[in-house]
Design a protein around this motif. Structure first.
Motif, mmCIF file in Angstrom:
data_model
loop_
_atom_site.group_PDB
_atom_site.id
_atom_site.type_symbol
_atom_site.label_atom_id
_atom_site.label_comp_id
_atom_site.label_asym_id
_atom_site.label_seq_id
_atom_site.Cartn_x
_atom_site.Cartn_y
_atom_site.Cartn_z
ATOM 1 N N ARG A 216 0.841 -1.200 0.000
ATOM 2 C CA ARG A 216 0.000 0.000 0.000
ATOM 3 C C ARG A 216 0.874 1.246 0.000
ATOM 4 N NH1 ARG A 216 -5.036 1.465 4.219
ATOM 5 N NH2 ARG A 216 -6.340 2.411 2.583
ATOM 6 N N VAL A 217 0.443 2.275 -0.715
ATOM 7 C CA VAL A 217 1.159 3.549 -0.777
ATOM 8 C C VAL A 217 0.378 4.571 0.045
ATOM 9 C CG1 VAL A 217 1.998 5.393 -2.271
ATOM 10 C CG2 VAL A 217 2.123 3.011 -3.035
ATOM 11 N N ILE A 218 1.059 5.152 1.033
ATOM 12 C CA ILE A 218 0.425 6.108 1.937
ATOM 13 C C ILE A 218 1.041 7.488 1.736
ATOM 14 C CG2 ILE A 218 -0.184 6.609 4.330
ATOM 15 C CD1 ILE A 218 -1.235 3.933 3.345
ATOM 16 N N VAL A 219 0.188 8.483 1.531
ATOM 17 C CA VAL A 219 0.580 9.878 1.361
ATOM 18 C C VAL A 219 -0.404 10.719 2.166
ATOM 19 C CG1 VAL A 219 1.026 11.713 -0.308
ATOM 20 C CG2 VAL A 219 1.360 9.356 -0.974
ATOM 21 N N PRO A 220 0.027 11.796 2.824
ATOM 22 C CA PRO A 220 -0.895 12.617 3.612
ATOM 23 C C PRO A 220 -1.747 13.537 2.737
ATOM 24 C CG PRO A 220 1.296 13.533 3.745
ATOM 25 C CD PRO A 220 1.421 12.247 2.978
ATOM 26 N N ALA A 221 -2.606 12.929 1.931
ATOM 27 C CA ALA A 221 -3.468 13.685 1.019
ATOM 28 C C ALA A 221 -4.808 12.974 0.922
ATOM 29 C CB ALA A 221 -2.824 13.792 -0.360
ATOM 30 N N PHE A 222 -5.830 13.740 0.553
ATOM 31 C CA PHE A 222 -7.173 13.159 0.445
ATOM 32 C C PHE A 222 -7.789 13.398 -0.929
ATOM 33 C CE2 PHE A 222 -6.306 13.225 4.895
ATOM 34 C CZ PHE A 222 -6.884 12.043 5.357
ATOM 35 N N ASP A 223 -6.980 13.899 -1.846
ATOM 36 C CA ASP A 223 -7.368 13.886 -3.249
ATOM 37 C C ASP A 223 -6.106 13.869 -4.103
ATOM 38 O OD1 ASP A 223 -6.587 16.491 -2.835
ATOM 39 O OD2 ASP A 223 -8.431 17.403 -3.545
ATOM 40 N N THR A 224 -6.290 13.555 -5.392
ATOM 41 C CA THR A 224 -5.145 13.396 -6.281
ATOM 42 C C THR A 224 -5.506 13.859 -7.676
ATOM 43 O OG1 THR A 224 -3.519 11.807 -7.123
ATOM 44 C CG2 THR A 224 -5.759 11.015 -6.919
ATOM 45 N N ASP A 357 -2.179 -3.758 11.251
ATOM 46 C CA ASP A 357 -3.614 -3.604 11.480
ATOM 47 C C ASP A 357 -4.048 -2.145 11.434
ATOM 48 O OD1 ASP A 357 -2.212 -3.076 13.847
ATOM 49 O OD2 ASP A 357 -3.937 -3.571 15.093
ATOM 50 N N LYS A 358 -3.092 -1.221 11.601
ATOM 51 C CA LYS A 358 -3.420 0.200 11.505
ATOM 52 C C LYS A 358 -3.181 0.757 10.105
ATOM 53 C CE LYS A 358 -2.605 1.324 16.363
ATOM 54 N NZ LYS A 358 -1.853 2.189 17.322
ATOM 55 N N ILE A 359 -2.146 0.266 9.466
ATOM 56 C CA ILE A 359 -1.805 0.822 8.156
ATOM 57 C C ILE A 359 -2.673 0.214 7.057
ATOM 58 C CG2 ILE A 359 0.006 -0.700 7.246
ATOM 59 C CD1 ILE A 359 0.243 3.113 7.608
ATOM 60 N N PHE A 360 -3.119 -1.018 7.248
ATOM 61 C CA PHE A 360 -4.011 -1.650 6.267
ATOM 62 C C PHE A 360 -5.438 -1.585 6.790
ATOM 63 C CE2 PHE A 360 0.192 -3.467 5.504
ATOM 64 C CZ PHE A 360 0.339 -3.191 4.148
ATOM 65 N N ASN A 361 -5.832 -0.369 7.091
ATOM 66 C CA ASN A 361 -7.151 -0.083 7.649
ATOM 67 C C ASN A 361 -7.781 0.986 6.767
ATOM 68 O OD1 ASN A 361 -9.322 0.465 9.515
ATOM 69 N ND2 ASN A 361 -8.035 -0.417 11.130
ATOM 70 N N ALA A 366 -4.881 4.996 8.166
ATOM 71 C CA ALA A 366 -3.545 4.767 7.606
ATOM 72 C C ALA A 366 -2.736 6.063 7.580
ATOM 73 C CB ALA A 366 -3.669 4.181 6.210
ATOM 74 N N VAL A 367 -3.357 7.154 7.141
ATOM 75 C CA VAL A 367 -2.651 8.438 7.066
ATOM 76 C C VAL A 367 -2.285 8.923 8.469
ATOM 77 C CG1 VAL A 367 -2.879 10.866 6.427
ATOM 78 C CG2 VAL A 367 -3.675 9.092 4.866
ATOM 79 N N ALA A 368 -3.215 8.801 9.411
ATOM 80 C CA ALA A 368 -2.933 9.234 10.780
ATOM 81 C C ALA A 368 -1.786 8.431 11.384
ATOM 82 C CB ALA A 368 -4.190 9.100 11.638
ATOM 83 N N THR A 369 -1.771 7.133 11.137
ATOM 84 C CA THR A 369 -0.704 6.268 11.655
ATOM 85 C C THR A 369 0.638 6.646 11.041
ATOM 86 O OG1 THR A 369 -2.268 4.452 11.971
ATOM 87 C CG2 THR A 369 0.076 3.887 11.878
ATOM 88 N N ALA A 370 0.639 6.844 9.724
ATOM 89 C CA ALA A 370 1.880 7.213 9.040
ATOM 90 C C ALA A 370 2.377 8.577 9.514
ATOM 91 C CB ALA A 370 1.662 7.208 7.532
ATOM 92 N N ASN A 371 1.466 9.544 9.661
ATOM 93 C CA ASN A 371 1.867 10.865 10.150
ATOM 94 C C ASN A 371 2.589 10.758 11.492
ATOM 95 O OD1 ASN A 371 0.826 12.303 7.985
ATOM 96 N ND2 ASN A 371 -1.122 12.756 8.993
ATOM 97 N N GLU A 372 2.004 9.977 12.388
ATOM 98 C CA GLU A 372 2.563 9.828 13.732
ATOM 99 C C GLU A 372 3.941 9.165 13.694
ATOM 100 O OE1 GLU A 372 1.419 7.657 17.991
ATOM 101 O OE2 GLU A 372 -0.030 7.720 16.347
ATOM 102 N N GLN A 373 4.077 8.109 12.891
ATOM 103 C CA GLN A 373 5.329 7.380 12.864
ATOM 104 C C GLN A 373 6.431 8.166 12.150
ATOM 105 O OE1 GLN A 373 6.121 5.012 14.601
ATOM 106 N NE2 GLN A 373 7.906 3.998 13.709
#
Length: 648
Positions: A216-224, A357-361, A366-373
């Motif tokens: 999965r690719v995670i980016v802190p965005a909600f449109d593209t 379990d957080k990132i594949f949610n 997923a974005v919130a988890t990635a931001n924190e980490q």
């Protein structure tokens, strides 16, 4: 202390032959893009676009037998990471090995498998590539850049790649360093607009990583800004993440076809991109704010997309995706860079671990988890502070040159009468630029064939003041052709032909006729050039590509093919031209036999997005069916995998 060393790396594939002698004058990358955007998006779509590959020649000689190829490499290593660079390939970061978890973070491709994707044709998949100046895979992606070594203030080794961008007339540098206790490799980028005018500028880092099942690719965005390809054309529209197309676009395996996602990261949000695998391990790509753009590129799950993957990577290597970062929001735009300005940013690459379990949610989870980490392992203030600190600690200091790049920077310094940058050593003007140095010093060009080309405006003025010769008129014609001022270009090329007729100005005249819509006259000149005594392989290839593009008389095409030397006839792209000419001459069985020989004809020189070989096979099957009294639809033709390049 982290270590620096020079080493070697063997790759297996197709060695690049000599560069073409003739300028590339036909558009290879479609510049235009249709958009479904609002004024509020504020994008510079099509700003800075270039109509042709000038002033470059082609790198298209890679169709000999495969062999082992040895490249000199540079390695940076500490207790956590080992980074491997190949200076001869534009300073590409070929591998980044995580020593702690014993995993390769990038697509470390053991194959050197050039295909026609770059500004100058040849491009290879793998690692991290840096593209500066104009849209597309860089003209130096398969060429050496200057390589220098120096040290940070604490003794940490720094590897610098730098060059002069010919078509924007600016220098740049990329400084890599790996501090002793760092779990991240840093790349410090600086592009210097030394000109007294606003200059369209492009920068994108292209990072190839394995596409493993379920990643999965995670980016802190909600449109593209989703980009759809169609035979080289592009259509851009803004959609919500992650399911704006009816499927979850954060999982690369969900894309049926090739696609770009240019993420719309808010201005006040961190700039990063993460590829996460099912076991909770991932690759983090983060940067300072100037590198605002982020992108996902997928080949898609179609047969054509899978075929492209197999063309570009060695057997046994997994498919790959690219995560990318750029100065603009999309790759269909340059940004206006103010005069006498330096733009800088810092990139970081390394491993990241997160709870599956957080990132594949849900996407928000997923974005919130990635931001924190990301904030925990690589705080933004660290990146910002490093960018500032290193400006004085090493970015403006000279290094020791260990590999040399091109002579264009030295030539520009000769024209200016001063250094491009006090800390960058471009050396003396080498023989490859000697003709231009003569023009600069003696106001004339030597009476010999050109070996290189320039379309920089300042050189146009020098040419206009030089002693008249077929070469000066020829180069002036190329300069105006590059600016799409075809009527003016025609006057200069016509004068060049009056002074001396040769393959160089004949090709230029053929291109002028082509863009003016004078098809038959242009094709007659291309036909003459095929057997011209000055022609090289690149020129002959170009002529046959124009024959296909302009639907030249197939019988005449067969006759010209038969005049080629036998070693050319055996090259894959010329076998395709032969099959094409046979098919449209009605000799369907002969054409089909060429395409199907040895399990299917594999042509490296087919342009990305081009499906001419696929279309040819479909045409043959439809014509064979028609002879049987059957009308066969395109969708009914079963296409062999090695002939299928359809990515839609």
């Amino acid at each position: 202390m982290s270590e620096f060393r020079v080493s070697r790396r063997d790759l297996y594939g197709f060695k690049l032959g000599a560069d073409g002698k003739f300028p590339a004058m036909r558009e290879l990358i479609r510049s235009g893009v249709s958009v479904n955007l609002s004024d509020q998006d504020g994008l510079y779509i099509n700003y800075g676009k270039v109509n042709d590959p000038l002033p470059f020649t082609m790198q298209d000689q890679y169709d000999a037998a495969p062999e082992k190829i040895t490249f000199e490499t540079i390695e940076l290593e500490n207790d956590f990471l080992k980074a491997t660079f190949i200076p001869a390939l534009g300073g590409r970061l070929w591998g980044l090995f995580d020593k702690v978890q014993q995993r390769e973070l990038l697509l470390d491709n053991p194959g050197f498998l050039p295909n026609n994707l770059a500004i100058r044709n040849a491009w290879v998949a793998g690692g991290i590539e840096y593209n500066i100046g104009r849209r597309g895979h860089d003209e130096q992606t398969c060429s050496p850049r200057f390589t220098a070594v120096l040290q940070d203030s604490d003794g940490t080794p720094v590897v610098r790649f730098y060059e002069f961008v010919r078509d924007r007339a600016v220098p740049f540098q990329i400084d890599f360093y790996l501090p002793e206790k760092s779990r991240f490799l840093f790349a410090r980028v600086a592009v210097m607009n030394i000109r007294n005018e606003v200059t369209p500028m492009y920068f994108w880092s292209n990072i190839a990583v394995p596409q493993l099942p379920g990643c999965r690719v995670i980016v802190p965005a909600f449109d593209t800004y989703a980009n759809v390809y169609d035979r080289g054309a592009h259509a851009l529209s803004r959609i919500p993440l992650p399911d704006g197309e009816g499927f979850d676009g954060s999982y690369p395996e969900n894309f049926a076809t090739v696609r770009d996602y240019f993420y719309n990261i808010p201005d006040d949000t961190r700039k990063y991109e993460v590829v996460m695998y099912r076991d909770g391990y991932g690759m983090l790509f983060a940067s300072t704010k100037r590198l605002q753009g982020r992108k996902l590129f997928v080949w898609g799950e179609s047969n054509g997309g899978k075929h492209w993957q197999r063309k570009l990577v060695a057997p046994g290597i997994p498919d790959y995706i690219e995560i990318q970062g750029g100065w603009a929001k999309t790759q269909h735009e340059c940004l206006p860079m103010p005069p006498n300005t330096t733009w800088e940013h810092l990139e970081a690459y390394g491993a990241i671990n997160m709870a599956p379990d957080k990132i594949f949610n849900s996407w928000s989870q997923a974005v919130a988890t990635a931001n924190e980490q990301v904030d925990a392992i690589l705080p933004q203030h660290i990146l910002d502070a490093e960018l500032e600190r290193t400006r004085e600690s090493f970015a403006r200091k000279p290094g020791k040159v260990i590999f040399r790049g091109s002579g264009w920077g030295a030539l520009e310094e000769a024209r200016l009468g001063h250094q491009l940058a006090a800390h960058l050593d471009f050396g003396e003007v080498p023989p490859a630029q000697a003709q231009w140095l003569q023009l600069l010093r003696h106001n004339s060009l030597p009476d010999e064939a050109p070996v290189s080309y320039l379309v920089q405006p300042e050189w146009r003025k020098i040419l206009q003041q030089a002693a008249e010769s077929w070469q000066t008129q020829y180069h002036l014609g190329l300069s105006y052709f590059h600016d799409a001022e075809y009527d003016i270009a025609a006057k200069y090329i016509a004068r060049s032909l009056e002074l001396q007729r040769n393959a160089y100005n004949t090709l230029a005249w053929a291109n002028i006729l082509r863009v003016q819509g004078k098809r038959d006259e242009a094709l007659a000149l291309y036909a003459r050039l095929v057997t011209h005594e000055q022609a090289d392989v690149s020129l002959v290839k170009e002529c046959f590509k124009v024959f296909v593009d302009q639907q030249y008389d197939p019988a005449k095409m067969v006759a010209l093919w038969e005049k080629l030397p036998s070693d050319l006839q055996e090259r894959p792209v010329f076998r395709f031209f032969h099959a094409y000419a046979f098919a449209y001459s009605g000799e369907l069985e002969k054409a089909e036999a060429i395409l199907l020989a040895d399990g299917g004809l594999e042509v490296g020189d087919i342009r990305e997005g081009e499906i001419s070989i696929t279309d040819l096979y479909i045409y043959i099957q439809q014509q064979k069916a028609r002879r049987r009294g059957v009308e066969l639809q395109k969708s009914e033709v079963e296409i062999p995998f090695k002939l299928d390049l359809r990515m839609q």
